[in-house]
Scaffold this motif. Structure first.
Motif, PDB file in Angstrom:
ATOM      1  N   ASP A   1       0.810  -1.216   0.000  1.00  0.00           N
ATOM      2  CA  ASP A   1       0.000   0.000   0.000  1.00  0.00           C
ATOM      3  C   ASP A   1       0.848   1.272   0.000  1.00  0.00           C
ATOM      4  OD1 ASP A   1      -0.841   0.358   3.553  1.00  0.00           O
ATOM      5  OD2 ASP A   1       0.781  -0.770   2.625  1.00  0.00           O
ATOM      6  N   THR A   2       2.142   1.163  -0.272  1.00  0.00           N
ATOM      7  CA  THR A   2       2.972   2.365  -0.368  1.00  0.00           C
ATOM      8  C   THR A   2       2.531   3.177  -1.579  1.00  0.00           C
ATOM      9  OG1 THR A   2       4.855   1.122   0.522  1.00  0.00           O
ATOM     10  CG2 THR A   2       5.336   3.253  -0.501  1.00  0.00           C
ATOM     11  N   PRO A   3       2.217   4.470  -1.371  1.00  0.00           N
ATOM     12  CA  PRO A   3       1.824   5.302  -2.524  1.00  0.00           C
ATOM     13  C   PRO A   3       2.991   5.433  -3.513  1.00  0.00           C
ATOM     14  CG  PRO A   3       1.443   6.454  -0.436  1.00  0.00           C
ATOM     15  CD  PRO A   3       2.212   5.224  -0.105  1.00  0.00           C
ATOM     16  N   ALA A   4       2.648   5.649  -4.768  1.00  0.00           N
ATOM     17  CA  ALA A   4       3.676   5.706  -5.826  1.00  0.00           C
ATOM     18  C   ALA A   4       4.766   6.735  -5.544  1.00  0.00           C
ATOM     19  CB  ALA A   4       3.018   5.991  -7.177  1.00  0.00           C
ATOM     20  N   ASP A   5       4.356   7.882  -5.015  1.00  0.00           N
ATOM     21  CA  ASP A   5       5.338   8.954  -4.820  1.00  0.00           C
ATOM     22  C   ASP A   5       6.283   8.699  -3.632  1.00  0.00           C
ATOM     23  OD1 ASP A   5       3.610  11.317  -2.727  1.00  0.00           O
ATOM     24  OD2 ASP A   5       2.950   9.298  -3.275  1.00  0.00           O
ATOM     25  N   LEU A   6       5.964   7.665  -2.813  1.00  0.00           N
ATOM     26  CA  LEU A   6       6.847   7.353  -1.678  1.00  0.00           C
ATOM     27  C   LEU A   6       7.568   6.025  -1.854  1.00  0.00           C
ATOM     28  CD1 LEU A   6       4.562   8.502   1.297  1.00  0.00           C
ATOM     29  CD2 LEU A   6       6.613   9.645   0.456  1.00  0.00           C
ATOM     30  N   ARG A   7       7.327   5.416  -3.013  1.00  0.00           N
ATOM     31  CA  ARG A   7       7.921   4.116  -3.260  1.00  0.00           C
ATOM     32  C   ARG A   7       9.420   4.239  -3.499  1.00  0.00           C
ATOM     33  NH1 ARG A   7       5.785  -0.707  -3.653  1.00  0.00           N
ATOM     34  NH2 ARG A   7       3.564  -0.396  -3.460  1.00  0.00           N
ATOM     35  N   ALA A   8      10.151   3.253  -2.965  1.00  0.00           N
ATOM     36  CA  ALA A   8      11.617   3.251  -3.130  1.00  0.00           C
ATOM     37  C   ALA A   8      11.972   3.056  -4.598  1.00  0.00           C
ATOM     38  CB  ALA A   8      12.233   2.145  -2.306  1.00  0.00           C
TER      39      ALA A   8
END
Lengths: 184, 216
Positions: free
Chosen positions: B209-216
């Motif tokens: 559920d990590t949002p795209a803009d916070l994804r590694a």
């Protein structure tokens, strides 16, 4: 078990450099035992349980043991830290409503949990760390005028536990540092 | 102990309490399913009647495991430790075990509950100062404790529940701009732990559920 108690009076003694060496969080309790100093009551309680004989303070069954820890943590992490002295002093004028709110919120969660786990005591029919956490929290609830009528399971358990000798002798009304006007 | 179904973790990618449980599962090599609970969307999915049946405190995480549902991350972690093989999450020695619990509780009772979402929403405009204050206060206590207990990790040289609690709390500290330079032991331990696989795979930057803009 024989212990000696050293009162850390009110707000003043807690903030001394001397007490800080016992507990860097500058909170009570701190316990000197077996050559070490421990803080955090649940760490102390489980250490005592694991090193001393006598009635178990946590059940043998892992699932029941998890339920005891869950209930203890709802109180020790979910309620009490939000209404302890330091926090309510920081909140200031609205402290009674603040404390009342967080105790209510926690008890609203605890009541259905206990309805499911309780037998004679919080978890099944043996006294545990969950009962140890419950009674002092109910005392705080009453101080902040929370209506226990909404929480029949909590109320019932508290009444049963208050009759037990270990709970009686530990009561705030009869400690070495109990002020005269609050003494039983 | 044989288990029929995989445990299910109801959590949120950035919830530090959910993250603790993810680390514990990873350290033990336990496969589990995740059901994301978005703490902001729809007014907070943890506030639905449905979620309330899983956790009446209306918080994450809640874990369905072995036919029961548990909340409170440290209760879950110790249950996992006591019922699954693999590296111990609490030391064998009772004094060290007490120190692990003490450190875990400084974080899980003394810091995190004062800066979680519900409380800072209630505090309102001054929430950053409030959270910063309580994390600082807790770290000021933790630093001397860890100076005394730490070896390679928080307590001695084995990874424990204390390490599991520390890393997510440091993440929160950074979110609230706490200066870690004041806490060299905490800083050092965090850097070492972040290199460990179980901590990497549990990181908020790479969850379902990590949002795209916070994804590694």
């Amino acid at each position: 078990m024989d212990t000696s108690e050293v009162p850390a009076h009110g707000g003043f003694a807690l903030l001394t450099e001397q007490y800080k060496t016992l507990n860097p969080m500058q909170q009570v309790p701190a316990v000197e035992i077996d050559g070490i100093t421990l803080s955090q009551s649940l760490a102390v309680i489980q250490y005592i349980d694991e090193t001393r004989p006598g009635p178990r303070l946590l059940p043998e069954d892992p699932k029941k043991r998890a339920q005891v820890r869950m209930i203890s943590d709802v109180i020790a992490s979910g309620i009490q830290p939000l209404q302890n002295l330091y926090v309510i002093q920081k909140i200031g004028a609205e402290k009674v409503q603040w404390a009342h709110h967080f105790i209510d919120r926690g008890f609203q969660a605890l009541e259905p949990i206990l309805k499911q786990t309780a037998g004679k005591y919080c978890v099944g029919d043996e006294i545990s760390m969950a009962d140890i956490c419950l009674v002092p929290q109910v005392y705080n609830a009453e101080r902040f005028k929370v209506d226990l009528g909404q929480y029949p399971t909590i109320k019932r358990l508290n009444q049963v536990l208050l009759q037990i000798e270990a709970f009686k002798v530990s009561d705030p009304s009869c400690q070495p540092d109990t002020p005269a006007d609050l003494r039983a």
